[in-house]
Scaffold this motif. Structure first.
Motif: not given
Length: 253
Positions: A18-20, A71-72, A82-83, A104-107
């Motif tokens: 996990p990271f921001s 993850q974002t 990217i999700l 993996i989605w690009e939103v």
């Protein structure tokens, strides 16, 4: 044995930890994505639809395994992120675990609404929906599953009801249904069914039904009913196809 592709994560540790990320987009965009991710993880279709424009379709996740985290990540495109989602970890007796990417989605977000969802990768495996693991955990019994299918599988659904497992594989043209029921003793002749001998020497019984064929056989104190049906305009099952499915269910000695 589960016929599913398990991806063991041997990637760089920071990739899955996990990271921001400091967002370059406005806080409102991050808020929309945060709510959208929560909706996906909780399978809250009502909330998810509130966050997208009417013309946007949310990609289908064809596996019932819970999403453990999303993850974002940055996107090279403006107003996009990217999700990267991964399924719930599967732990083993030696304290190791397997972790698989779900999608993996690009939103894209515009005016506080998701305006586009582009699928970069879909690694969900519908075969993971087979009730085999659940049945084994409840009854310490390994069920037979097909290794051959006469059509491409797009959806799998199944559950365990009392001591019986029921599941099916399908696409828009055909459906393969299975039912496994405890049954002690030998399976006798069945009315209107024709007897046949499978390549492993086991006797089975087959009948033609309205939309295809059905086979019943007995193995390891379990009675299996296997039904192959098709949409007549698009796919008409052959008797041999169902026999091939049944024969593929047995382990190769």
């Amino acid at each position: 044995m589960k016929k599913a592709f398990i991806v063991f994560f041997l990637v760089i540790g920071c990739m899955m930890a996990p990271f921001s990320i400091k967002a370059k987009s406005p806080d409102s965009t991050q808020a929309v994505l945060h709510d959208f991710v929560n909706a996906i993880m909780k399978k809250d279709d009502r909330l998810a639809k509130k966050l997208i424009k009417p013309s946007v379709k949310i990609p289908e996740i064809r596996e019932n395994t819970p999403i453990q985290g999303v993850q974002t990540l940055p996107s090279p495109h403006r107003n996009a992120r990217i999700l990267l989602a991964h399924f719930e970890r599967e732990y083993f007796d030696n304290n190791s675990f397997a972790e698989r990417i779900a999608f993996i989605w690009e939103v894209y977000v515009e005016n506080n609404k998701i305006s586009r969802i582009k699928v970069l990768s879909d690694l969900s495996n519908p075969l993971m929906n087979e009730p085999i693991k659940e049945y084994q955990e409840k009854f310490n019994k390994q069920l037979l599953v097909p290794a051959y299918f006469p059509f491409k599988i797009t959806h799998v659904q199944g559950n365990v009801v009392y001591n019986e497992a029921i599941w099916f594989y399908r696409n828009k043209n055909g459906k393969l249904s299975l039912q496994a029921t405890p049954h002690s003793g030998k399976l006798g002749p069945l009315k209107d069914y024709r007897s046949l001998i499978l390549k492993n020497g086991l006797e089975a019984f087959i009948i033609e039904i309205q939309a295809g064929y059905q086979v019943i056989f007995h193995y390891d104190d379990i009675q299996y009913t296997v039904k192959l049906e098709g949409e007549k305009k698009l796919y008409q099952p052959l008797e041999k196809e169902l026999i091939d499915v049944v024969e593929s269910m047995f382990p190769n000695d």
